[in-house]
Design a protein around this motif. Structure first.
Motif, short mmCIF file in Angstrom:
data_model
loop_
_atom_site.label_atom_id
_atom_site.label_comp_id
_atom_site.label_asym_id
_atom_site.label_seq_id
_atom_site.Cartn_x
_atom_site.Cartn_y
_atom_site.Cartn_z
N SER A 468 1.05 -1.26 -0.10
CA SER A 468 -0.10 -0.39 0.11
C SER A 468 0.83 0.83 -0.24
O SER A 468 2.58 1.25 0.29
CB SER A 468 -0.73 -0.25 0.95
N LEU A 469 0.10 2.41 -0.58
CA LEU A 469 1.25 3.39 -0.06
C LEU A 469 1.63 3.71 1.15
O LEU A 469 3.23 4.22 0.64
CB LEU A 469 0.42 4.73 -0.77
N PRO A 470 1.07 3.95 2.34
CA PRO A 470 1.57 3.41 3.50
C PRO A 470 2.84 3.26 3.69
O PRO A 470 4.24 3.62 4.05
CB PRO A 470 0.15 3.71 4.41
N LEU A 490 1.87 11.25 5.91
CA LEU A 490 1.81 11.22 4.54
C LEU A 490 0.07 11.26 4.92
O LEU A 490 -0.60 10.55 5.92
CB LEU A 490 1.56 9.62 4.27
N ALA A 491 -1.02 12.00 4.20
CA ALA A 491 -2.24 12.36 4.66
C ALA A 491 -2.75 12.11 2.95
O ALA A 491 -2.09 12.21 1.72
CB ALA A 491 -2.72 13.53 4.70
N THR A 503 -2.21 8.83 7.32
CA THR A 503 -2.22 7.49 6.88
C THR A 503 -0.63 7.42 6.98
O THR A 503 -0.61 5.86 7.47
CB THR A 503 -2.28 6.98 5.28
N ALA A 504 0.19 7.83 7.53
CA ALA A 504 1.71 7.17 8.20
C ALA A 504 2.48 8.70 8.55
O ALA A 504 1.57 10.38 8.13
CB ALA A 504 2.34 6.65 6.45
N ALA A 580 -1.94 12.07 -2.80
CA ALA A 580 -1.01 12.00 -1.26
C ALA A 580 -0.94 13.18 -1.64
O ALA A 580 -0.24 14.03 -2.78
CB ALA A 580 -0.94 10.13 -0.61
N ALA A 581 -0.87 13.52 -0.04
CA ALA A 581 0.40 14.77 0.51
C ALA A 581 1.33 13.98 1.14
O ALA A 581 1.45 13.21 2.08
CB ALA A 581 -0.31 15.90 0.77
#
Length: 627
Positions: A468-470, A490-491, A503-504, A580-581
């Motif tokens: 996953s991206l996180p 990260l959001a 998210t992380a 995401a950012a």
């Protein structure tokens, strides 16, 4: 080259002798072979030979002595290895070519052991798993780290998403995932069940596409996972086309490993407790009986062959030119949703409709259109060798880079084409391809070209096939936080676009720091993360965000909380769409606004680039969810 040609596996025999050679080779390594352990002149000679591209790295190595093979079952990769492959030396044992490149063989072995361990092992565990000396393991993993394929994580060495470029090269050259994946995804959505595509790999089957359902109870197979043919529905279909030699190979493997212990993704079947009240399952038809039934019916059923509760129905997708099986499409469920009989009556008709559409797609598929060929893929290795000396195994780096020269426009390459793509000499490329052929990673075709085999997916692909991206971002966030001594996060935007959800994140070792737990939601308009996402995705553009869109970053100064400053940049997917950012937060007493722009922002953008590189590699053939 057709998709069927690309899917055709290549393999070799000699497993038992290979185990003897592997054990002897490991014993020689531990005793201190001249090139890998001692500091003798032979070591220097071996290093010079490696740099020159000669086939023998281990100048002066003593002949290996055979020994009784161990009793433990062999892994699927070892079944296809010849003696010198497993020993990791280019000696003439049972027909092993003298031009096999030993360091490349050992490096492939390390990648395989890491893959079997789900992507992480300590150096000492790698010593035990490979039988190599610690100095050899350190040189190999140091070279793989230079390539971006592994990284340290505490006491372990872990595979990175970049290693997936090797499997991506095979999947791109195969073309089947690109041509048929959308059909499989649509069927999964229609049925609300998992759908997979698999190709044959010797006497096993290997997944090349997975469309899974995100449920608490779902199928956990990944792209690249290898299963024994006799424990699957696709295996029965592929076996309808086996030659007598392939049946002989299957029987030999079954005799050596009747419980499939050498297939790590197959769970052991637990015994039924005496007091459970459950009755043992009735004996299932033999594999040969299921093959004959599949030949007669044109489809196959898996009625809890892999583990209790798991059922599947499969149908072959045939190539329009040859009529042979290009791949097998399967619908997978569990007995709480569908019985085996229900699969036949309710799901098989819709599966067959999709298979007909897939075969039509293959008929309509345009031939390969070679674009601009890559060039100079391996020229970087020379500079790395000059910088790192003998700690960098150039022949390993060059050999692995040769695999990346294949793609959808170049599914088969001649020696000259591979040499141009990599920037290496024909002689160096020839030895690398001969080694890969010996390892079962490449097959030589009658038209004097080489093509990749499904076994390339053994090299690090499965551990990241469900990422996953996180998960991709976390190591980069930790590195950035440690370097700047500021927290990072990260959001993503929520579905309504009004909030962001963290998210992380990674914290810094400060007394006064920002700590926002994963899962927290905050208003998008008052955070740097939310503003940069709104500025790059919202239509029409919210007031005051035009400058953020122009600059490509958002800077928020004490608007969410007094003393809190943060700067954020977007993270984009393969299409360039912000999904995401990423931000860095600080206290106003530590960083001025100018410092945020001139110090934090460049490091933030560099980290976003690293995350995007991993994301683009990992998501080429596998979905990477943003949360």
């Amino acid at each position: 080259m057709t998709p069927v040609d690309a899917a055709a596996p290549a393999g070799t025999d000699g497993a038992a002798a290979g185990r003897r050679a592997e054990a002897a080779g490991a014993r020689a390594e531990e005793a201190g072979t001249p090139t890998e352990v001692t500091g003798t002149q032979a070591e220097v000679t071996g290093t010079q030979a490696e740099e020159a591209g000669t086939p023998m790295e281990e100048a002066g190595a003593q002949p290996e002595q055979p020994m009784t093979p161990p009793e433990q079952p062999m892994t699927p990769a070892e079944q296809a290895m010849t003696p010198a492959e497993q020993a990791g030396t280019p000696t003439e044992v049972a027909g092993t070519p003298t031009e096999v490149v030993g360091p490349l063989v050992r490096g492939v072995g390390v990648l395989r052991r890491l893959t079997e361990a789900d992507g992480a092992l300590s150096p000492s565990a790698l010593e035990r798993a490979t039988g190599l000396a610690r100095s050899t393991v350190d040189r190999i993993t140091g070279t793989l780290a230079r390539m971006g394929y592994v990284r340290p994580a505490g006491r372990d060495l872990v595979l990175t998403p970049r290693v997936m470029e090797l499997g991506n090269a095979y999947l791109a050259a195969l073309r089947l995932p690109a041509l048929l994946g959308a059909r499989a995804d649509a069927l999964a959505d229609e049925l609300d069940e998992s759908v997979s595509l698999a190709v044959a790999d010797l006497d096993g089957i290997r997944f090349i596409h997975q469309a899974t359902r995100r449920r608490a109870l779902s199928v956990s197979f990944r792209i690249g996972d290898l299963l024994p043919a006799e424990r699957t529905a696709p295996g029965a279909l592929f076996a309808t086309e086996w030659t007598e030699a392939e049946w002989t190979q299957w029987r030999r493997r079954r005799t050596a490993d009747p419980k499939n212990a050498s297939f790590p993704v197959i769970p052991p079947v637990p015994p039924i407790p005496p007091a459970s009240g459950r009755k043992p399952a009735p004996p299932s038809p033999s594999f040969t009986e299921r093959v004959e039934r599949a030949r007669r019916d044109g489809w196959a059923l898996d009625d809890q062959l892999i583990e209790p509760g798991l059922v599947a129905v499969s149908a072959p997708v045939r190539h329009p030119d040859t009529g042979r099986i290009a791949c097998v499409a399967s619908v997978v469920s569990h007995t709480s949703r569908h019985s085996a009989a229900d699969l036949r009556t309710s799901l098989l008709p819709r599966l067959r409709t999709t298979v007909k559409a897939m075969e039509a797609d293959l008929r309509a598929a345009p031939p390969e259109r070679p674009g601009p060929a890559p060039a100079g893929l391996a020229t970087w290795t020379t500079a790395s060798k000059h910088e790192l000396g003998r700690d960098f195994v150039e022949s390993l780096a060059r050999g692995l880079t040769v695999l990346t020269a294949f793609d959808e426009g170049h599914p088969a390459l001649t020696l000259s084409e591979a040499a141009r793509a990599t920037g290496l000499s024909r002689a160096t490329v020839r030895r690398a391809l001969l080694t890969h052929e010996h390892l079962g990673l490449v097959t030589a075709r009658p038209d004097r070209t080489f093509a990749l085999t499904p076994r390339v997916l053994d090299l690090g692909f499965p551990p990241h096939a469900r990422t996953s991206l996180p998960r991709l971002a976390e190591p980069h966030l930790r590195s950035l936080a440690a370097r700047l001594q500021e927290p990072t996060a990260l959001a993503v935007l929520t579905a309504d676009g009004k909030e962001i959800q963290y998210t992380a994140g990674a914290t810094a070792g400060r007394v006064l720091t920002v700590h926002i737990p994963v899962g927290t939601r905050l208003p998008a308009t008052t955070t740097s993360l939310g503003r940069v996402l709104l500025a790059t995705t919202a239509t029409p553009l919210p007031p005051g965000l035009a400058e953020v869109r122009t600059r490509g970053y958002a800077l928020v100064d004490e608007e969410l909380e007094s003393g809190l400053r943060s700067v954020a940049v977007p993270v984009r997917d393969r299409t360039g769409r912000p999904i995401a950012a990423l931000n860095v937060a600080t206290h106003a007493a530590r960083r001025t606004l100018e410092d945020c722009v001139h110090t934090l922002l460049p490091a933030l953008r560099a980290t976003a680039d690293l995350i995007q590189t991993d994301l683009h590699t990992a998501s080429r053939f596998t979905p990477v969810p943003p949360t």
